[in-house]
Design a protein around this motif. Structure first.
Motif, short mmCIF file in Angstrom:
data_model
loop_
_atom_site.label_atom_id
_atom_site.label_comp_id
_atom_site.label_asym_id
_atom_site.label_seq_id
_atom_site.Cartn_x
_atom_site.Cartn_y
_atom_site.Cartn_z
N GLY A 162 0.79 -1.22 0.00
CA GLY A 162 0.00 0.00 0.00
C GLY A 162 0.82 1.27 0.00
O GLY A 162 0.29 2.37 -0.02
N GLY A 163 2.12 1.13 0.00
CA GLY A 163 2.95 2.32 0.04
C GLY A 163 3.48 2.73 -1.31
O GLY A 163 4.25 3.68 -1.44
N SER A 164 3.07 2.01 -2.35
CA SER A 164 3.52 2.33 -3.69
C SER A 164 2.78 3.56 -4.17
O SER A 164 1.55 3.58 -4.19
CB SER A 164 3.23 1.14 -4.62
OG SER A 164 3.52 1.48 -5.94
N SER A 165 3.53 4.59 -4.52
CA SER A 165 2.88 5.85 -4.85
C SER A 165 3.53 6.47 -6.07
O SER A 165 4.74 6.73 -6.06
CB SER A 165 2.99 6.78 -3.65
OG SER A 165 2.18 7.90 -3.83
N LYS A 166 2.76 6.70 -7.12
CA LYS A 166 3.24 7.29 -8.36
C LYS A 166 4.47 6.53 -8.89
O LYS A 166 5.42 7.12 -9.38
CB LYS A 166 3.58 8.77 -8.17
CG LYS A 166 2.39 9.58 -7.69
CD LYS A 166 2.64 11.07 -7.82
CE LYS A 166 1.48 11.94 -7.41
NZ LYS A 166 0.63 11.51 -6.32
N GLU A 170 7.86 3.35 -1.11
CA GLU A 170 7.69 4.16 0.10
C GLU A 170 9.00 4.39 0.82
O GLU A 170 9.15 5.36 1.56
CB GLU A 170 6.69 3.49 1.05
CG GLU A 170 7.16 2.17 1.66
CD GLU A 170 6.16 1.59 2.66
OE1 GLU A 170 4.97 1.87 2.54
OE2 GLU A 170 6.60 0.86 3.56
N GLN A 180 5.49 -1.86 -9.56
CA GLN A 180 4.99 -0.99 -10.63
C GLN A 180 5.72 -1.34 -11.92
O GLN A 180 5.12 -1.43 -12.99
CB GLN A 180 5.24 0.48 -10.27
CG GLN A 180 4.82 1.46 -11.36
CD GLN A 180 3.34 1.68 -11.44
OE1 GLN A 180 2.69 2.02 -10.46
NE2 GLN A 180 2.76 1.47 -12.61
N PHE B 114 11.12 3.49 8.14
CA PHE B 114 10.29 4.54 8.70
C PHE B 114 10.41 4.68 10.20
O PHE B 114 10.00 5.66 10.78
CB PHE B 114 8.81 4.27 8.39
CG PHE B 114 8.46 4.48 6.96
CD1 PHE B 114 8.24 3.40 6.12
CD2 PHE B 114 8.36 5.75 6.44
CE1 PHE B 114 7.93 3.59 4.78
CE2 PHE B 114 8.04 5.96 5.11
CZ PHE B 114 7.83 4.87 4.28
N ASN B 163 -5.69 -0.75 -0.16
CA ASN B 163 -5.45 0.68 -0.32
C ASN B 163 -5.88 1.12 -1.72
O ASN B 163 -5.14 0.97 -2.68
CB ASN B 163 -3.97 1.00 -0.10
CG ASN B 163 -3.73 2.51 -0.04
OD1 ASN B 163 -4.63 3.29 -0.33
ND2 ASN B 163 -2.53 2.90 0.33
N ALA B 166 -3.35 3.72 -3.51
CA ALA B 166 -1.96 3.51 -3.91
C ALA B 166 -1.94 3.21 -5.39
O ALA B 166 -2.97 2.98 -6.01
CB ALA B 166 -1.37 2.36 -3.11
N ASP B 167 -0.76 3.19 -5.94
CA ASP B 167 -0.62 2.91 -7.37
C ASP B 167 -0.12 1.49 -7.58
O ASP B 167 0.48 0.94 -6.66
CB ASP B 167 0.38 3.90 -7.98
CG ASP B 167 -0.17 5.31 -7.92
OD1 ASP B 167 0.55 6.20 -7.43
OD2 ASP B 167 -1.31 5.51 -8.34
N ARG B 172 -5.05 -2.42 -8.18
CA ARG B 172 -5.48 -2.56 -6.79
C ARG B 172 -6.61 -3.57 -6.64
O ARG B 172 -6.68 -4.31 -5.65
CB ARG B 172 -5.92 -1.21 -6.24
CG ARG B 172 -4.76 -0.26 -5.99
CD ARG B 172 -3.95 -0.73 -4.83
NE ARG B 172 -2.55 -0.51 -5.01
CZ ARG B 172 -1.60 -1.01 -4.20
NH1 ARG B 172 -1.95 -1.76 -3.19
NH2 ARG B 172 -0.35 -0.74 -4.43
N PRO B 237 3.16 7.96 2.01
CA PRO B 237 2.94 7.30 0.71
C PRO B 237 1.62 6.55 0.70
O PRO B 237 1.20 6.00 1.72
CB PRO B 237 4.10 6.30 0.61
CG PRO B 237 4.97 6.53 1.77
CD PRO B 237 4.24 7.35 2.77
N GLY B 238 0.96 6.53 -0.43
CA GLY B 238 -0.29 5.78 -0.54
C GLY B 238 -1.47 6.49 0.08
O GLY B 238 -2.49 5.89 0.36
#
Lengths: 222, 308, 128
Positions: A162-166, A170, A180, B114, B163, B166-167, B172, B237-238
């Protein structure tokens, strides 16, 4: 190939502190390609160590050699004739080379001049990135030729998380999300349906987790 | 029923479920969890306990769930695969079942980068989908991953996270389908601010008939301030925080922002109740658990159904 | 142009500063140079396109090494100038000489006891 990077000079200086006659041994293999341990790097390290020791009033004699490879005995033998004349060897080959040298020349302290980092590729001049974790059970055919174990920070086999963004991971916004990349590649190949299949739980016993590994090819042994 | 979970019973009856979460303390004091649990127990059907969330070391989810259980609360054990291998995981699953913890949420977990121990080795022996398969296999087939029989099968209501923000977006829903195939019976989503995007995702979910195969609970988190909204928009993120939500919080003086945040949260839940396929809400009021009773009340979700 | 510049500068000509290797820079200090500077063409004017850009990167790298080994990266500099700009050449020569005089002799000589001071310069000569 194996990618490494030079250790800080002060670290190497600390290793050779009590020696006044050493060999710096490079390797014409992988570390030459990634400019960490080839002939040129041997010379540069030699100049740097000499300057430092000269400045501190403790000059050092350095013999510069670059072997074809440090992971094959026959090449290590090429230095046997003079190796005993020296007090220590700084090897700037990868970790395998340093260890093999240490095995062959047991009476001489062996110091690593580089850190060995990963199996990777040259993305551009001066830029190397990791591609393979040597898991021993290659699944690249399931993921469009992109390794989920190496290129996903969490080694997910059914990603992305869920932390994959654009398209970025993450962990680091400059890092591509491995899943991706896999998604995009499978889309290009028209094989997105492959992603509907669950890739099963991994067998890590073929990787480092199973213990130090060995391969014997009976057809090649004498 | 696959478990003795109250949450499973409520969802099976098609009642709109309410769950929330407690963050355990960064210390050994059980009172922190007890206080949080006491605050919200009458307003929710189950309470999640996070598992070293964002890789910051906290009292374990397992022990916190036991503390909640002792108070008569129904906990949801959150389990990440970041910190433990399949041996420890199966062991904990047996232990949790033995202590009558009925719900488990299967997650991969935030990367240790993190948290406060970025130098740690991560495990990720299995991923969240494998974890779902593991619990299901132990529960239904009574077998360990290695193949041996389990004497005393654990019973669990199995959940996973999703989520929609998210991408890659199109993927998804495929991932959700995989989680369901692996054993997910309920889903709690990442907190929803972009209702349009969530509705699109739900449409894709319905197109595949997945809303009939799994109980989806929409996640919500009330914004405490404009600062919090901006932080979540930029740094997490996400997470998808739309500009008009930021604008709405900006248009209100600082001391009124928390109030506006609660309003937005309540409105979001009311919207969620209208969406076909959404079977409940998961309220994540991080370090603001005292607002949960009010949010549940103002959304008209009281009283919570009584279940044996 | 018959302009005069400090006599303590030894010029080493190269067809392009792109030819200058990190190793040469370090060896110059090993042989007792108190300071080294690399004079390359103006950025964008390199006859070989990126030679002077590579030189700058190598100079930066060598400066780091010189700092690490206690010689001091400030003894090494890169300057860009037009091959035809005599007055600038003199200006840089004077500037560098002053700077090195202030820094004193190469630290390795303080231990070896040598007395001479030397400044070494490498310059493109406009010769293709």
């Amino acid at each position: 190939m194996i990618i490494g990077k030079a250790k800080p000079i002060k670290d190497v200086l600390a290793m050779i502190e009590n020696h006044s006659k050493i060999i710096i041994a490079g390797c014409r293999g992988c570390v030459t390609v990634c400019s960490a341990g080839g002939e040129k790097e041997v010379e540069i390290l030699s100049a740097a160590l000499s300057l430092a020791r000269e400045k501190n009033g403790k000059p050092i004699e350095i013999k510069e050699v670059t072997l074809e490879r440090q992971c094959d005995s026959e090449y290590l033998e090429t230095i046997r004739s003079f190796v005993e004349e020296y007090e220590a060897i700084v090897s700037i080959a990868c970790g395998a080379g340093v260890q093999f040298m240490a095995e062959k020349f047991r009476r001489i302290p062996m110091y690593p001049g580089i850190d060995t980092n990963f199996i990777g590729v040259t993305e551009a001049q001066g830029v190397w990135t990791e591609r393979c974790q040597a898991c021993g059970d290659c699944k690249l055919h399931l993921t469009g030729g992109i390794c989920p174990i190496t290129r996903c920070a969490k080694s997910l086999l059914n990603g992305p998380c869920g932390g994959s963004s654009k398209g970025k991971c993450e962990v680091n916004p400059e890092l591509d999300c491995g899943w991706q990349l896999i998604y995009d590649r499978l889309k290009e190949l028209g094989k997105l349906d492959q992603l509907e299949i669950i890739i099963p739980i991994n067998d890590w016993s073929t990787s480092r987790d199973g213990g130090p590994r060995k391969i014997i090819r009976e057809d090649l042994t004498l | 029923m696959t478990s003795d979970s109250r949450l499973e019973k409520i969802l099976s009856r098609r009642d709109f479920a309410v769950t929330s979460e407690c963050g355990p303390p960064r210390g050994a004091d059980p009172e922190v969890i007890q206080k949080k649990g006491a605050l919200i127990k009458d307003f929710v059907d189950a309470i999640n306990v996070t598992d070293n969330q964002t890789s910051v070391v906290r009292m374990s989810s397992f022990s916190s769930c036991v503390i909640l259980k002792q108070m008569g609360i129904n906990p949801v054990l959150q389990m990440v695969t970041r910190d433990r291998n399949r041996i420890a995981i199966q062991s904990d699953i047996l232990g949790a079942a033995a202590l009558e913890i009925n719900n488990i949420l299967c997650l991969s977990g935030d990367h240790q980068k993190f948290g406060d121990h970025a130098k740690a080795k991560n495990v990720y022996d299995i991923d969240s989908i494998h974890l779902l398969q593991t619990v299901k296999q132990m529960r239904d087939e009574g077998k360990f991953l290695g193949g041996d029989d389990i004497k005393g099968k654990p019973r669990f209501f199995i959940g996973a996270a999703a989520n929609p923000f998210a991408d890659p977006f199109e993927f998804r829903v495929i991932r959700l389908a995989k989680k369901i195939a692996a054993g997910a019976q309920f889903i709690q989503t990442q907190c929803i601010y972009n209702l349009d995007r969530f509705k699109k995702w739900m449409q894709m979910v319905r197109d595949r008939g997945l809303h009939e195969k799994v109980h989806i609970l929409g996640g919500v988190t009330p914004m405490k301030s404009l600062g919090m909204a901006n932080y979540m928009k930029k740094m997490v993120p996400g997470m998808d925080v739309p500009d008009d939500l930021i604008a709405r919080l900006k248009g209100v003086p600082k001391e009124k922002q928390a109030e506006e945040g609660i309003k937005i949260c309540v409105e979001t839940i009311q919207h969620l109740r209208e969406i076909e396929g959404v079977r409940g809400v998961h309220i994540m009021a991080i370090e603001w658990e005292e607002m949960v009773p009010r949010i549940v009340q103002e959304t008209g979700l009281l009283p919570r159904p009584q279940v044996k | 142009m018959r302009l005069s510049y400090p006599t303590n500068i030894k010029i080493i000509q190269v067809p392009c500063t792109g030819k200058v290797d990190v190793l040469y820079l370090l060896k110059a200090f090993q042989r007792g140079a108190d300071g080294v500077y690399v004079a390359g063409c103006m950025e964008g004017d390199c006859h070989f396109l990126t030679g002077n850009l590579r030189a700058r990167k190598r100079v930066e790298y060598a400066k780091k090494i010189l700092d690490e080994v206690g010689i001091g990266g400030e003894r090494l500099e890169m300057y860009n100038m037009s091959a035809a700009d005599g007055p600038r050449f003199v200006e840089v020569a004077k500037e560098m000489t002053e700077k090195i005089k202030k820094l004193g002799p190469n630290p390795i000589k303080l231990c070896a006891g040598a007395a001479s001071e030397e400044n070494t310069q490498k310059k493109t000569d406009g010769v293709a």
